[in-house]
Design an enzyme around this catalytic site. Structure first.
Site, PDB file in Angstrom:
ATOM      1  N   LYS A   1      40.464  39.291  37.534  1.00  0.00           N
ATOM      2  CA  LYS A   1      39.850  40.613  37.529  1.00  0.00           C
ATOM      3  C   LYS A   1      38.995  40.788  36.271  1.00  0.00           C
ATOM      4  O   LYS A   1      37.822  41.096  36.364  1.00  0.00           O
ATOM      5  CB  LYS A   1      40.915  41.711  37.590  1.00  0.00           C
ATOM      6  CG  LYS A   1      41.513  42.024  38.979  1.00  0.00           C
ATOM      7  CD  LYS A   1      42.109  40.874  39.712  1.00  0.00           C
ATOM      8  CE  LYS A   1      42.566  41.139  41.127  1.00  0.00           C
ATOM      9  NZ  LYS A   1      43.933  41.593  41.268  1.00  0.00           N
TER      10      LYS A   1
ATOM     11  N   TRP B   1      50.540  47.339  45.080  1.00  0.00           N
ATOM     12  CA  TRP B   1      50.965  46.221  44.227  1.00  0.00           C
ATOM     13  C   TRP B   1      52.390  46.383  43.751  1.00  0.00           C
ATOM     14  O   TRP B   1      53.155  45.411  43.720  1.00  0.00           O
ATOM     15  CB  TRP B   1      49.980  45.998  43.076  1.00  0.00           C
ATOM     16  CG  TRP B   1      48.690  45.469  43.605  1.00  0.00           C
ATOM     17  CD1 TRP B   1      47.498  46.130  43.686  1.00  0.00           C
ATOM     18  CD2 TRP B   1      48.472  44.192  44.220  1.00  0.00           C
ATOM     19  NE1 TRP B   1      46.556  45.328  44.300  1.00  0.00           N
ATOM     20  CE2 TRP B   1      47.127  44.142  44.643  1.00  0.00           C
ATOM     21  CE3 TRP B   1      49.280  43.083  44.468  1.00  0.00           C
ATOM     22  CZ2 TRP B   1      46.564  43.030  45.278  1.00  0.00           C
ATOM     23  CZ3 TRP B   1      48.729  41.972  45.102  1.00  0.00           C
ATOM     24  CH2 TRP B   1      47.388  41.955  45.498  1.00  0.00           C
TER      25      TRP B   1
ATOM     26  N   ASP C   1      52.633  45.092  35.300  1.00  0.00           N
ATOM     27  CA  ASP C   1      51.649  44.260  35.992  1.00  0.00           C
ATOM     28  C   ASP C   1      50.296  44.834  35.624  1.00  0.00           C
ATOM     29  O   ASP C   1      49.897  45.882  36.130  1.00  0.00           O
ATOM     30  CB  ASP C   1      51.897  44.316  37.506  1.00  0.00           C
ATOM     31  CG  ASP C   1      50.806  43.607  38.310  1.00  0.00           C
ATOM     32  OD1 ASP C   1      49.845  43.088  37.703  1.00  0.00           O
ATOM     33  OD2 ASP C   1      50.918  43.589  39.552  1.00  0.00           O
TER      34      ASP C   1
END
Ligand SMILES: *Cc1c(COP(=O)(O)O)cnc(C)c1O
Length: 363
Positions: free
Chosen positions: A199, A101, A175
């Site tokens: 999530k 990511w 993030d």
């Protein structure tokens, strides 16, 4: 009805109570004669849903007054562009590279500004977190970006770096897509946090941005108006039509999380869940997790079968036992169990007993 346990990394499991409430309000929200999807985002009904969701999230995450909560669209990946468009002022920016990511974030940011990779453990296969004391931060960076939980590699920052103590004046951008609301955030160390909702805090389509006020108003001229944080903030996230149903559902999840005792209580449960699974992996002869113990993720637990030829049998048996979506990300293979807030301890217990039983029947 006992639903199967769903270990998906995202979109991910949602508490059944929340889904039931949404179902019961689908045709008529609170006697309004309308479902939430059918409401004007500027009407009093939706405004009340929006304001409650904002207030509950602020309380849950203890977001200080000088931060704005923005409800955006585009997901974490769009924020990889939106952050440099708003905060880089042309750069340079520092990145800590710890997995897929942050790698994606770096690639996207390079379109907008010079990028310095301040630290990485790529050579070790993203199984460690580089010690902040060794980061090579730029003296003039516009911000420092890290991914506080790498959803694919399963590494998590259990403490955010204190950039001031490291000699950097830059704001920290995190993030926290797969970490949000699983534990408290130390806002004194953060300038901006972003994450997709799917999530831990809702359905896909809603992107959360929590940004310190002094970082608003510096967007590059090319930044689209709908992605300019100051414009979004000045319009209370209603510059354009926000993802109304996703905000409503996230609001139900915030209320559910408050009923669970808030983020501290949820964190304690998340610690217990992760401990149970990692201990089972470490004690077994069949399963292995290669991440250094002090940076293992509580949310996403990748693990491998030492005999990879048994992968399909493992997954088929898991499904038959009501344990869904355990297949690892295609880039790393193996298995991955995501233990987000809505995964109960009983789900992890069921997984661990299945894993023991599967191992027992292998030899
Ligand atoms: C899932 C995820 C993303 C991507 O989110 P999208 O909503 O698909 O854009 C970004 N960062 C992290 C850490 C994630 O887990």
């Amino acid at each position: 009805m006992q639903r199967p346990y769903n270990f998906s990394a995202g979109p991910a499991t949602i508490a059944p109570e929340v889904l039931q409430q949404a179902a019961s309000e689908m045709l008529d929200w609170h006697g309004s004669g309308m479902g939430v999807m059918e409401m004007s985002h500027r009407g009093k009904e939706f405004i009340s849903i929006y304001e409650q969701a904002q207030a509950d999230l602020r309380e849950l995450l203890a977001v200080p007054e000088n931060f704005r909560i923005l409800f955006m669209q585009g997901g974490g990946l769009a924020e990889n562009a939106i952050v440099p468009l708003n905060l880089s002022r042309g750069g340079p920016v520092d990145f800590v590279l710890t997995g897929t990511w942050s790698q994606k974030s770096i690639k996207e940011a390079r379109k907008y500004c010079p990028v310095n990779v301040a630290a990485t453990d790529e050579a070790q296969g993203f199984t460690h977190l580089p010690d902040p004391a060794g980061w090579t931060l730029s003296p003039d960076a516009s911000y420092v970006h890290l991914c506080s939980n790498e959803t694919i590699h399963g590494v998590e920052f259990h403490e955010l770096p204190d950039l001031k103590a490291l000699g950097s004046r830059a704001p920290l951008v995190i993030d926290f897509s797969s970490q949000v609301a699983s534990r408290p955030v130390d806002w004194s160390r953060v300038g901006l946090a972003f994450g997709g909702a799917q999530k831990n805090i809702g359905p896909a389509g809603l992107t959360l941005v929590v940004v310190r006020e002094d970082l608003l108003g510096h967007a590059l001229p090319a930044c689209p108006s709908a992605f300019d944080y100051k414009i979004v903030a000045d319009n209370d996230s209603m510059f354009n039509t926000p993802p109304t149903y996703a905000i409503y559902l996230a609001g139900l999840i915030f209320q559910w999380q408050k009923k669970q005792g808030g983020v501290q209580a949820i964190e304690a449960r998340n610690i217990a869940k992760a401990k149970l699974l990692y201990e089972a992996i470490d004690q077994s002869q069949l399963y292995v997790n290669r991440v250094a113990k002090d940076c293992r993720s509580r949310m996403n637990v990748p693990f491998f079968l030492r005999d990879e030829s048994r992968n399909e049998a493992f997954l088929a048996g898991a499904r038959a036992n009501g344990l869904l979506q355990l297949k690892g990300h295609k880039s790393v293979g193996g298995m991955r169990a995501s233990l987000y807030n809505a995964m109960p301890l009983e789900g992890v217990q069921a997984l661990v007993s299945y894993m023991r039983e599967f191992e027992r029947t292998q030899s």
